[in-house]
Design a protein around this motif. Structure first.
Motif, mmCIF file in Angstrom:
data_model
loop_
_atom_site.group_PDB
_atom_site.id
_atom_site.type_symbol
_atom_site.label_atom_id
_atom_site.label_comp_id
_atom_site.label_asym_id
_atom_site.label_seq_id
_atom_site.Cartn_x
_atom_site.Cartn_y
_atom_site.Cartn_z
ATOM 1 N N ASP A 57 -105.076 -21.578 98.309
ATOM 2 C CA ASP A 57 -104.021 -20.567 98.372
ATOM 3 C C ASP A 57 -103.298 -20.508 97.029
ATOM 4 N N PRO A 58 -103.360 -19.388 96.295
ATOM 5 C CA PRO A 58 -102.699 -19.309 94.976
ATOM 6 C C PRO A 58 -101.205 -19.580 95.034
ATOM 7 N N ASN A 59 -100.557 -19.234 96.133
ATOM 8 C CA ASN A 59 -99.110 -19.442 96.244
ATOM 9 C C ASN A 59 -98.733 -20.912 96.348
ATOM 10 N N LEU A 60 -99.704 -21.785 96.599
ATOM 11 C CA LEU A 60 -99.435 -23.209 96.750
ATOM 12 C C LEU A 60 -99.937 -24.029 95.564
ATOM 13 N N HIS A 61 -100.385 -23.361 94.497
ATOM 14 C CA HIS A 61 -100.912 -24.076 93.341
ATOM 15 C C HIS A 61 -99.800 -24.811 92.590
ATOM 16 N N SER A 65 -94.910 -24.466 90.779
ATOM 17 C CA SER A 65 -93.738 -25.346 90.762
ATOM 18 C C SER A 65 -93.285 -25.667 89.339
ATOM 19 N N ARG A 66 -93.716 -24.903 88.356
ATOM 20 C CA ARG A 66 -93.250 -25.106 86.983
ATOM 21 C C ARG A 66 -91.728 -24.935 86.934
ATOM 22 N N LYS A 78 -86.664 -18.023 83.509
ATOM 23 C CA LYS A 78 -87.675 -18.165 84.547
ATOM 24 C C LYS A 78 -89.057 -18.218 83.898
ATOM 25 N N THR A 79 -89.656 -19.381 83.965
ATOM 26 C CA THR A 79 -90.980 -19.529 83.363
ATOM 27 C C THR A 79 -92.028 -18.754 84.160
ATOM 28 N N GLU A 80 -93.065 -18.318 83.459
ATOM 29 C CA GLU A 80 -94.153 -17.582 84.115
ATOM 30 C C GLU A 80 -94.994 -18.548 84.956
ATOM 31 N N LYS A 81 -95.365 -18.086 86.100
ATOM 32 C CA LYS A 81 -96.192 -18.877 87.020
ATOM 33 C C LYS A 81 -97.372 -18.005 87.425
ATOM 34 N N LEU A 82 -98.512 -18.236 86.794
ATOM 35 C CA LEU A 82 -99.674 -17.364 86.937
ATOM 36 C C LEU A 82 -100.865 -18.112 87.533
ATOM 37 N N PRO A 83 -100.931 -18.207 88.847
ATOM 38 C CA PRO A 83 -102.095 -18.860 89.472
ATOM 39 C C PRO A 83 -103.319 -17.958 89.407
ATOM 40 N N ARG A 84 -104.476 -18.549 89.514
ATOM 41 C CA ARG A 84 -105.732 -17.795 89.549
ATOM 42 C C ARG A 84 -106.476 -18.112 90.839
#
Length: 493
Positions: A57-61, A65-66, A78-84
């Protein structure tokens, strides 16, 4: 209820199996309605499953949590949080290679009447076998396990038994609990779930053995157990277990997401032009927030220059390429990007297989798991048909022998195979019957051969008839010409 459970215990006491002690312990716990303790006897893979779900699940990568960056006197950046979705891509490619085309079924014994085989294939269609098979493989590849429950019930309208296939998985609200002996034989299978009953949510845990089905429901005072005789004589559940399809690549996937997110932060920071200026130049600007078109510098040490991002584009591109290549190679996944598939259009057959060798290796590896599972599912379906849904065909179903094979993912390979089979037949290497069976275009090869021979005989008869008609026409023409010559001779005389 007590008499039924005592009867069950007596049955298992009479079984001479290496796993008899384990089975008796389970039945004893069920008899005592100590279901919570019985659940402890089953295999529990919740930790592995939850870990796989989190990675899928990309939302749980981890990248989600950065921490944000604190700024003095201002809101945190707000740091970028870009899961793949590397995991989903790898899983779908593996699914395509194994089940991109439906499993092919064939009758092994041509002497057995087709009625039983037709009923079997119709059962597959009615229970949506191909669809549930793909769904089960997708879930197992994502969560490391999945199960298919063949739920047998009676239709209230027709008063006939029917079968519905239900997928069981953690993501679907079920906890799976298989029980194996030391030889890998499935002794029992339990699955837990919750149902809304009135204003309360009630915990359920069903247990299946080859002889009985126990439906257990938890109350405030303990567990309530309902025992049902299993009509099929088999556990009506197919359990699929495998490693997650991206096994071994998670660390590099995390790194890939971190690189993308940090690069995005850098781009955000330097998206608007930033200038480095000395104090005297700054004082000359009418508005310190604006950079004018004309900059006046008064001293030799005055400074005005734009700040470029402290980033090495080549180094970052190199790392990204290495990460992408290693993630795909480590998971034996073919890269179907447009750039990578440009040169594959001219390849056919074995050349295409060689180009995609890693994915075919993985396909063969997965077949070691799913061939066993599908073979067991075939036997379960036949048991359901013989004992529940198609009792009138029991004798024919018992004599029926069925084979199956996983189809090639690319249709072009099938076309080439058909061409090769046709050449074998034309060259006299294989018989017509063998060629029809190898082609697999019909479930009734004997009838198809009969039709082919009849059509061939009919065409031969038509050709012979046409030859006779042509010969007769030629004879009539010749006779007419002879009569004309004779008449001309008489006229001349």
């Amino acid at each position: 209820m007590g008499s039924i459970l005592n009867y069950i215990v007596d049955i298992f006491r009479g079984q001479s199996m290496n796993n008899s002690e384990v089975t008796k312990d389970l039945i004893t716990l069920i008899q005592d309605k100590d279901i919570s303790q019985a659940m402890e006897m089953f295999q529990n893979r919740d930790l592995e499953v939850l870990e796989a779900i989190q990675e899928y699940d990309p939302n749980l990568h981890d990248v989600m949590s950065r921490p944000n960056k604190l700024r003095k006197g201002r809101e945190p950046y707000k740091t970028e949080k870009l899961p793949r979705r590397w995991q989903a891509y790898i899983n779908e490619v593996a699914l395509f290679y194994l089940l991109g085309q439906p499993i092919r079924w064939s009758k092994n014994d041509p002497d057995v009447k087709d009625e039983a085989f037709d009923a079997f294939t119709q059962f597959l269609k009615d229970t949506r076998f191909n669809t549930t098979m793909r769904q089960a493989k997708r879930i197992a590849g994502a969560e490391t396990e999945c199960a298919k429950l063949y739920h047998i019930y009676r239709n209230e309208e027709t008063n006939k038994p029917e079968v519905k296939v239900v997928l069981l998985a953690k993501s679907l609200g079920y906890t799976l609990r298989p029980m194996f002996d030391q030889y890998g034989t499935l002794l029992a299978f339990g699955y837990g779930y919750y149902l809304k009953e009135g204003l309360n949510t009630v915990e359920h845990f069903d247990i299946q053995t080859s002889q009985f089905i126990y439906r257990c429901k938890k109350h405030n005072k303990g567990w309530e157990v309902t025992t049902i005789v299993n009509p099929t004589g088999k556990i009506n559940i197919i359990y699929y277990q495998q490693e997650k399809e991206w096994e071994g690549a998670q660390s590099r996937i995390n790194r890939d997401e971190q690189v993308d997110s940090k690069s995005a932060d850098t781009n955000n920071y330097f998206a608007d032009p930033k200038a480095k200026v000395s104090a005297d130049v700054l004082e000359s600007l009418s508005d310190p927030n604006d950079v004018g078109e004309v900059i006046r510098c008064f001293g030799s040490d005055s400074v005005f220059e734009y700040v470029t991002p402290p980033d090495s584009v080549e180094l970052k591109r190199f790392e990204k390429d290495i990460l992408k290549e290693s993630i795909l190679n480590d998971t034996f996944t073919f890269n179907f990007s447009p750039e990578n598939t440009k040169g594959l259009g001219t390849l056919t057959g074995e050349a295409l297989k060689r180009a995609m060798a890693p994915s075919y290796m993985k396909r063969d590896n997965r077949k070691e798991i799913y061939e066993i599972a599908v073979d067991r599912e075939k036997n379960l379906i036949l048991a359901i048909m013989k004992n529940v849904t198609h009792i009138e065909l029991k004798a024919k179903l018992e004599a029926l022998q069925i084979d199956f094979e996983f189809s090639e993912p690319f249709q072009e390979d099938i076309d080439k195979k058909w061409t090769a089979i046709g050449k074998l037949y034309n060259d006299g290497i294989v018989s017509l019957e063998t060629a029809i069976k190898m082609l697999g275009v019909t479930d009734k090869p004997t009838e198809e051969i009969k039709k082919i021979l009849e059509e061939k005989q009919q065409n031969q008869n038509n050709n012979e008839s046409n030859k006779e008609d042509n010969q007769s026409s030629q004879n009539n023409t010749s006779a007419g010409q002879g009569n004309q010559r004779a008449n001309r001779g008489e006229d001349n005389a």
